[in-house]
Design a protein around this motif. Sequence first.
Motif, PDB file in Angstrom:
ATOM      1  N   ALA A  50       2.383   1.613  -3.419  1.00 35.29           N
ATOM      2  CA  ALA A  50       1.399   2.056  -4.412  1.00 35.29           C
ATOM      3  C   ALA A  50       1.139   3.550  -4.279  1.00 35.29           C
ATOM      4  O   ALA A  50       1.087   4.282  -5.276  1.00 35.29           O
ATOM      5  CB  ALA A  50       0.096   1.275  -4.223  1.00 35.29           C
ATOM      6  N   GLU A  51       1.023   4.027  -3.046  1.00 36.47           N
ATOM      7  CA  GLU A  51       0.759   5.453  -2.837  1.00 36.47           C
ATOM      8  C   GLU A  51       1.929   6.287  -3.339  1.00 36.47           C
ATOM      9  O   GLU A  51       1.747   7.292  -4.028  1.00 36.47           O
ATOM     10  CB  GLU A  51       0.506   5.721  -1.360  1.00 36.47           C
ATOM     11  N   GLN A 107       0.833  -1.208   0.000  1.00 38.36           N
ATOM     12  CA  GLN A 107       0.000   0.000   0.000  1.00 38.36           C
ATOM     13  C   GLN A 107       0.860   1.246   0.000  1.00 38.36           C
ATOM     14  O   GLN A 107       0.606   2.206  -0.736  1.00 38.36           O
ATOM     15  CB  GLN A 107      -0.907   0.002   1.221  1.00 38.36           C
ATOM     16  N   SER A 130      -8.372   7.683  -3.411  1.00 39.00           N
ATOM     17  CA  SER A 130      -7.268   8.582  -3.039  1.00 39.00           C
ATOM     18  C   SER A 130      -6.504   9.050  -4.270  1.00 39.00           C
ATOM     19  O   SER A 130      -6.046  10.192  -4.318  1.00 39.00           O
ATOM     20  CB  SER A 130      -6.336   7.901  -2.041  1.00 39.00           C
ATOM     21  N   LEU A 131      -6.432   8.207  -5.296  1.00 33.19           N
ATOM     22  CA  LEU A 131      -5.771   8.608  -6.540  1.00 33.19           C
ATOM     23  C   LEU A 131      -6.513   9.752  -7.203  1.00 33.19           C
ATOM     24  O   LEU A 131      -5.922  10.747  -7.641  1.00 33.19           O
ATOM     25  CB  LEU A 131      -5.709   7.384  -7.455  1.00 33.19           C
ATOM     26  N   MET A 134      -6.492   2.485   1.358  1.00 30.65           N
ATOM     27  CA  MET A 134      -5.532   1.974   0.376  1.00 30.65           C
ATOM     28  C   MET A 134      -5.582   0.462   0.285  1.00 30.65           C
ATOM     29  O   MET A 134      -4.829  -0.134  -0.466  1.00 30.65           O
ATOM     30  CB  MET A 134      -4.111   2.387   0.774  1.00 30.65           C
ATOM     31  N   ASN A 135      -6.447  -0.164   1.088  1.00 32.84           N
ATOM     32  CA  ASN A 135      -6.463  -1.617   1.117  1.00 32.84           C
ATOM     33  C   ASN A 135      -7.143  -2.190  -0.118  1.00 32.84           C
ATOM     34  O   ASN A 135      -6.604  -3.063  -0.774  1.00 32.84           O
ATOM     35  CB  ASN A 135      -7.168  -2.082   2.395  1.00 32.84           C
ATOM     36  N   PHE A 176      -6.157  12.983  -5.156  1.00 35.76           N
ATOM     37  CA  PHE A 176      -4.826  13.575  -5.310  1.00 35.76           C
ATOM     38  C   PHE A 176      -4.694  14.256  -6.678  1.00 35.76           C
ATOM     39  O   PHE A 176      -4.165  15.369  -6.789  1.00 35.76           O
ATOM     40  CB  PHE A 176      -3.763  12.488  -5.139  1.00 35.76           C
ATOM     41  N   PHE A 231       1.851   6.327  -7.260  1.00 30.87           N
ATOM     42  CA  PHE A 231       0.898   7.200  -7.960  1.00 30.87           C
ATOM     43  C   PHE A 231       1.161   8.668  -7.683  1.00 30.87           C
ATOM     44  O   PHE A 231       1.016   9.503  -8.577  1.00 30.87           O
ATOM     45  CB  PHE A 231      -0.559   6.769  -7.738  1.00 30.87           C
ATOM     46  N   GLN A 232       1.623   8.981  -6.466  1.00 34.56           N
ATOM     47  CA  GLN A 232       1.949  10.394  -6.215  1.00 34.56           C
ATOM     48  C   GLN A 232       3.110  10.847  -7.076  1.00 34.56           C
ATOM     49  O   GLN A 232       3.085  11.938  -7.657  1.00 34.56           O
ATOM     50  CB  GLN A 232       2.272  10.603  -4.739  1.00 34.56           C
ATOM     51  N   ARG A 261      -8.168   2.817  -3.159  1.00 37.53           N
ATOM     52  CA  ARG A 261      -7.019   3.366  -3.897  1.00 37.53           C
ATOM     53  C   ARG A 261      -7.494   4.302  -4.996  1.00 37.53           C
ATOM     54  O   ARG A 261      -6.933   5.383  -5.196  1.00 37.53           O
ATOM     55  CB  ARG A 261      -6.200   2.225  -4.505  1.00 37.53           C
TER      56      ARG A 261
END
Lengths: 100, 180
Positions: free
Chosen positions: A20-21, A17, B10-11, B1-2, B14, A24-25, B7
């Motif tokens: 992945a964050e 996780q 949040s994508l 995010m799980n 953002f 994408f950021q 996901r």
Amino acid sequence: MWDVFSSIPTQMDYKGQKLAEQIFQGIILVSAVIGFIYGYIIEQFGWTVYIVMAGFALSCLLTLPPWPLYRRHPLKWLHVQDSGAGDDKRQVDKKSKKHK
Amino acid sequence: MNTALSRANSLFAFSLSVMAALTFGCFITTAFKERVVPVQLHVSRVMLKNVDDFTGPRERSDLGFITFDITADLQPIFDWNVKQLFLYLSAEYSTKSNALNQVVLWDKIVLRGDQSKLSLKDMKSKYFFFDDGNGLKGNHNITLTLSWNVVPNAGILPLITGSGYASVPFPDTYETTKSY
């Protein structure tokens, strides 16, 4: 119908996780910087938007599905304890304590 | 995010935040830009009539007809935060009854990508040049200016008056209306 979708495993482990964050950021920030500079040079803000949208699509592809990359550190659960006569005995013990 | 849905959430959030920051950047890079360009105005013909103004004071009012040329290069105004320009030609003058009269005579929309070098000859005004009395007759100081609204992608809507004007003297007599 919904059960079919919810039965597909989409979970990532904790390190996955985080990865992945970060991915994408990073992709969206890089595409934003590229798009801003490119749009400023050719004087078309529309291209900035398109480039950020391309970054969004790419990071969707990379981080939404639970690729094996994000599942390399599964949690280590304790082994299933032996359940049997001993367990029953303990419950019985508790019950008898309560009754006292 | 799980899960995939969280996901995606949040994508998306953002990306929207980044897009908002970029839009603000687009605004801030053009906010302090000078958008005045020189404009050459030339008046080739002036005609003055005295007609019934049915919209106004129910008396005979002055109606002016102006034929004009406009030359301007609008290219420096356009940048990545400009969608279109709304140009308008206005006449300003003072009369005995009003210290300042402003009448819009003509307008034009210039889109991004349109021909931005204006070279218009013998244009007739789109709108009636009515005075609310008899203030045009013998008025020698009627100033024509070209102004424009800059319509942006993001940010404020500046109102700019181009540098350069034409001063028009109106005749001392009315043109007689001929009827056949």
